[in-house]
Design a protein around this motif. Structure first.
Motif, PDB file in Angstrom:
ATOM      1  N   PRO A  84       0.794  -1.236   0.000  1.00 18.54           N
ATOM      2  CA  PRO A  84       0.000   0.000   0.000  1.00 18.54           C
ATOM      3  C   PRO A  84       0.822   1.280   0.000  1.00 18.54           C
ATOM      4  O   PRO A  84       0.406   2.278  -0.576  1.00 18.54           O
ATOM      5  N   ASP A  85       1.996   1.253   0.596  1.00 20.97           N
ATOM      6  CA  ASP A  85       2.799   2.482   0.651  1.00 20.97           C
ATOM      7  C   ASP A  85       3.676   2.682  -0.586  1.00 20.97           C
ATOM      8  O   ASP A  85       4.301   3.720  -0.736  1.00 20.97           O
ATOM      9  N   ASN A  91       6.220   6.958  -6.071  1.00 22.14           N
ATOM     10  CA  ASN A  91       5.699   7.956  -7.007  1.00 22.14           C
ATOM     11  C   ASN A  91       5.637   9.361  -6.420  1.00 22.14           C
ATOM     12  O   ASN A  91       6.114  10.307  -7.041  1.00 22.14           O
ATOM     13  N   VAL A  92       5.038   9.502  -5.251  1.00 18.32           N
ATOM     14  CA  VAL A  92       4.895  10.844  -4.672  1.00 18.32           C
ATOM     15  C   VAL A  92       6.223  11.326  -4.087  1.00 18.32           C
ATOM     16  O   VAL A  92       6.757  12.358  -4.502  1.00 18.32           O
ATOM     17  N   GLN A  93       6.768  10.573  -3.132  1.00 16.91           N
ATOM     18  CA  GLN A  93       8.021  10.990  -2.504  1.00 16.91           C
ATOM     19  C   GLN A  93       9.186  10.931  -3.499  1.00 16.91           C
ATOM     20  O   GLN A  93      10.077  11.778  -3.463  1.00 16.91           O
ATOM     21  N   GLY A  94       9.165   9.937  -4.392  1.00 18.96           N
ATOM     22  CA  GLY A  94      10.210   9.831  -5.412  1.00 18.96           C
ATOM     23  C   GLY A  94      10.211  11.026  -6.355  1.00 18.96           C
ATOM     24  O   GLY A  94      11.259  11.523  -6.748  1.00 18.96           O
ATOM     25  N   THR A  95       9.010  11.491  -6.723  1.00 17.87           N
ATOM     26  CA  THR A  95       8.911  12.674  -7.582  1.00 17.87           C
ATOM     27  C   THR A  95       9.428  13.903  -6.847  1.00 17.87           C
ATOM     28  O   THR A  95      10.166  14.715  -7.419  1.00 17.87           O
ATOM     29  N   ARG A  96       9.090  14.026  -5.588  1.00 15.43           N
ATOM     30  CA  ARG A  96       9.613  15.156  -4.798  1.00 15.43           C
ATOM     31  C   ARG A  96      11.136  15.092  -4.698  1.00 15.43           C
ATOM     32  O   ARG A  96      11.826  16.100  -4.809  1.00 15.43           O
ATOM     33  N   ARG A  97      11.650  13.869  -4.483  1.00 13.36           N
ATOM     34  CA  ARG A  97      13.093  13.686  -4.379  1.00 13.36           C
ATOM     35  C   ARG A  97      13.769  14.038  -5.715  1.00 13.36           C
ATOM     36  O   ARG A  97      14.808  14.696  -5.753  1.00 13.36           O
ATOM     37  N   MET A  98      13.161  13.603  -6.820  1.00 11.78           N
ATOM     38  CA  MET A  98      13.705  13.894  -8.148  1.00 11.78           C
ATOM     39  C   MET A  98      13.722  15.399  -8.414  1.00 11.78           C
ATOM     40  O   MET A  98      14.710  15.947  -8.904  1.00 11.78           O
ATOM     41  N   LEU A  99      12.636  16.082  -8.077  1.00 15.38           N
ATOM     42  CA  LEU A  99      12.569  17.528  -8.280  1.00 15.38           C
ATOM     43  C   LEU A  99      13.620  18.242  -7.432  1.00 15.38           C
ATOM     44  O   LEU A  99      14.321  19.134  -7.910  1.00 15.38           O
ATOM     45  N   MET A 142      -1.909   9.814  -7.786  1.00 16.09           N
ATOM     46  CA  MET A 142      -1.518  10.779  -6.765  1.00 16.09           C
ATOM     47  C   MET A 142      -0.395  11.731  -7.169  1.00 16.09           C
ATOM     48  O   MET A 142      -0.517  12.934  -6.963  1.00 16.09           O
ATOM     49  N   PRO A 143       0.720  11.259  -7.769  1.00 16.63           N
ATOM     50  CA  PRO A 143       1.783  12.207  -8.105  1.00 16.63           C
ATOM     51  C   PRO A 143       1.351  13.256  -9.118  1.00 16.63           C
ATOM     52  O   PRO A 143       1.887  14.348  -9.154  1.00 16.63           O
ATOM     53  N   LYS A 144       0.390  12.928  -9.960  1.00 19.49           N
ATOM     54  CA  LYS A 144      -0.072  13.881 -10.960  1.00 19.49           C
ATOM     55  C   LYS A 144      -0.880  14.996 -10.302  1.00 19.49           C
ATOM     56  O   LYS A 144      -1.140  16.012 -10.899  1.00 19.49           O
ATOM     57  N   MET A 145      -1.292  14.778  -9.047  1.00 19.89           N
ATOM     58  CA  MET A 145      -2.145  15.749  -8.342  1.00 19.89           C
ATOM     59  C   MET A 145      -1.364  16.527  -7.300  1.00 19.89           C
ATOM     60  O   MET A 145      -1.912  17.391  -6.661  1.00 19.89           O
ATOM     61  N   VAL A 146      -0.080  16.195  -7.104  1.00 20.20           N
ATOM     62  CA  VAL A 146       0.741  16.866  -6.089  1.00 20.20           C
ATOM     63  C   VAL A 146       1.087  18.271  -6.540  1.00 20.20           C
ATOM     64  O   VAL A 146       1.333  18.544  -7.652  1.00 20.20           O
TER      65      VAL A 146
END
Length: 146
Positions: A84-85, A91-99, A142-146
Protein backbone atom coordinates in the motif's frame (compact mmCIF):
# COMPACT_ATOMS: atom_id res chain seq x y z
CA UNK A 1 12.93 21.20 -28.06
CA UNK A 2 16.38 21.29 -26.54
CA UNK A 3 19.05 23.62 -27.80
CA UNK A 4 21.98 22.02 -29.68
CA UNK A 5 24.43 20.14 -27.44
CA UNK A 6 22.19 20.42 -24.43
CA UNK A 7 22.31 17.52 -22.02
CA UNK A 8 19.09 15.90 -20.86
CA UNK A 9 18.60 13.36 -18.12
CA UNK A 10 15.60 11.30 -19.18
CA UNK A 11 14.36 9.33 -16.22
CA UNK A 12 12.96 6.51 -18.29
CA UNK A 13 13.03 3.33 -16.25
CA UNK A 14 12.70 1.09 -19.36
CA UNK A 15 9.20 2.34 -20.06
CA UNK A 16 7.43 3.18 -23.28
CA UNK A 17 7.09 6.93 -22.70
CA UNK A 18 10.61 7.55 -21.42
CA UNK A 19 12.17 5.23 -23.98
CA UNK A 20 10.45 7.11 -26.80
CA UNK A 21 11.64 10.46 -25.41
CA UNK A 22 15.20 9.17 -25.03
CA UNK A 23 15.28 7.71 -28.56
CA UNK A 24 14.02 10.96 -30.05
CA UNK A 25 16.43 13.19 -28.13
CA UNK A 26 19.39 10.89 -28.81
CA UNK A 27 18.52 10.87 -32.53
CA UNK A 28 18.63 14.68 -32.44
CA UNK A 29 22.17 14.49 -31.04
CA UNK A 30 21.53 15.24 -27.37
CA UNK A 31 23.44 13.50 -24.60
CA UNK A 32 20.92 11.40 -22.68
CA UNK A 33 21.50 9.86 -19.25
CA UNK A 34 18.85 7.62 -17.74
CA UNK A 35 18.08 5.80 -14.51
CA UNK A 36 19.06 2.15 -14.47
CA UNK A 37 18.58 -0.32 -11.62
CA UNK A 38 20.14 -3.48 -13.09
CA UNK A 39 22.42 -4.91 -15.78
CA UNK A 40 19.43 -5.74 -17.99
CA UNK A 41 18.17 -2.17 -17.55
CA UNK A 42 21.67 -0.92 -18.53
CA UNK A 43 21.34 -2.82 -21.82
CA UNK A 44 17.86 -1.45 -22.54
CA UNK A 45 19.03 2.06 -21.65
CA UNK A 46 21.99 1.84 -24.03
CA UNK A 47 19.72 0.41 -26.76
CA UNK A 48 17.69 3.65 -26.82
CA UNK A 49 20.85 5.74 -27.04
CA UNK A 50 21.20 6.73 -23.38
CA UNK A 51 23.95 6.36 -20.81
CA UNK A 52 22.78 4.41 -17.74
CA UNK A 53 23.05 5.97 -14.27
CA UNK A 54 22.71 3.43 -11.46
CA UNK A 55 20.09 4.72 -8.98
CA UNK A 56 16.32 4.79 -8.42
CA UNK A 57 13.60 7.15 -7.21
CA UNK A 58 14.17 6.21 -3.59
CA UNK A 59 17.83 7.26 -3.62
CA UNK A 60 18.34 9.78 -6.45
CA UNK A 61 20.65 12.69 -5.61
CA UNK A 62 21.93 15.81 -7.33
CA UNK A 63 25.15 13.91 -8.11
CA UNK A 64 23.13 11.46 -10.23
CA UNK A 65 21.80 14.38 -12.29
CA UNK A 66 25.09 16.27 -12.60
CA UNK A 67 25.43 18.15 -15.85
CA UNK A 68 21.79 17.73 -16.86
CA UNK A 69 20.29 20.96 -18.14
CA UNK A 70 16.88 19.33 -18.59
CA UNK A 71 15.40 16.56 -16.43
CA UNK A 72 12.56 14.53 -17.93
CA UNK A 73 10.92 12.52 -15.17
CA UNK A 74 8.67 9.67 -16.25
CA UNK A 75 9.59 6.82 -13.91
CA UNK A 76 6.91 5.43 -11.61
CA UNK A 77 5.59 2.41 -9.78
CA UNK A 78 2.80 1.42 -12.19
CA UNK A 79 1.80 -1.99 -10.88
CA UNK A 80 -1.85 -2.75 -10.23
CA UNK A 81 -0.95 -4.58 -7.02
CA UNK A 82 1.73 -3.97 -4.44
CA UNK A 83 2.46 -2.78 -0.93
CA UNK A 84 0.00 0.00 0.00
CA UNK A 85 2.80 2.48 0.65
CA UNK A 86 4.61 1.81 -2.66
CA UNK A 87 2.72 4.43 -4.68
CA UNK A 88 3.37 7.15 -2.12
CA UNK A 89 6.95 6.09 -1.37
CA UNK A 90 8.03 5.72 -5.00
CA UNK A 91 5.70 7.96 -7.01
CA UNK A 92 4.89 10.84 -4.67
CA UNK A 93 8.02 10.99 -2.50
CA UNK A 94 10.21 9.83 -5.41
CA UNK A 95 8.91 12.67 -7.58
CA UNK A 96 9.61 15.16 -4.80
CA UNK A 97 13.09 13.69 -4.38
CA UNK A 98 13.70 13.89 -8.15
CA UNK A 99 12.57 17.53 -8.28
CA UNK A 100 14.78 18.42 -5.31
CA UNK A 101 17.78 16.68 -6.89
CA UNK A 102 17.16 18.52 -10.18
CA UNK A 103 17.04 21.85 -8.33
CA UNK A 104 20.24 21.06 -6.42
CA UNK A 105 21.93 20.01 -9.67
CA UNK A 106 20.94 23.39 -11.19
CA UNK A 107 18.90 21.87 -14.01
CA UNK A 108 17.17 24.72 -15.82
CA UNK A 109 14.06 22.70 -16.72
CA UNK A 110 12.10 19.85 -15.07
CA UNK A 111 9.48 17.99 -17.11
CA UNK A 112 7.24 15.32 -15.63
CA UNK A 113 5.39 13.11 -18.07
CA UNK A 114 3.36 9.94 -17.70
CA UNK A 115 0.89 7.76 -19.49
CA UNK A 116 -1.79 5.77 -17.71
CA UNK A 117 -3.12 8.24 -15.16
CA UNK A 118 -2.93 11.54 -17.01
CA UNK A 119 -6.44 11.46 -18.59
CA UNK A 120 -8.29 10.53 -15.34
CA UNK A 121 -6.71 13.49 -13.57
CA UNK A 122 -7.89 15.92 -16.23
CA UNK A 123 -11.18 14.26 -17.11
CA UNK A 124 -13.56 12.36 -14.84
CA UNK A 125 -14.28 8.73 -15.61
CA UNK A 126 -17.86 8.18 -16.66
CA UNK A 127 -19.34 5.02 -15.22
CA UNK A 128 -21.92 2.78 -16.91
CA UNK A 129 -24.78 4.68 -15.21
CA UNK A 130 -23.54 7.95 -16.75
CA UNK A 131 -22.30 9.39 -13.44
CA UNK A 132 -18.90 11.07 -13.68
CA UNK A 133 -16.43 10.32 -10.94
CA UNK A 134 -12.92 11.80 -10.66
CA UNK A 135 -10.21 9.20 -9.98
CA UNK A 136 -8.75 10.98 -6.96
CA UNK A 137 -8.62 7.68 -5.08
CA UNK A 138 -6.28 6.04 -7.62
CA UNK A 139 -2.88 5.51 -5.96
CA UNK A 140 -1.02 5.75 -9.27
CA UNK A 141 -2.70 9.11 -10.00
CA UNK A 142 -1.52 10.78 -6.76
CA UNK A 143 1.78 12.21 -8.11
CA UNK A 144 -0.07 13.88 -10.96
CA UNK A 145 -2.14 15.75 -8.34
CA UNK A 146 0.74 16.87 -6.09
Amino acid sequence: MLRPRESAHAWLSDDYVGGAAARRLAAEGHRIRAMSRSSSSDQKTRAVGAEPVRCDLEMVTAADLRGAEVVIHCAAFVEQWGPPDAWDRINVQGTRRMLGAAQQASARCFIQIGAEAAPPVLFPWVQADGVASPKKDCLFTMPKMV
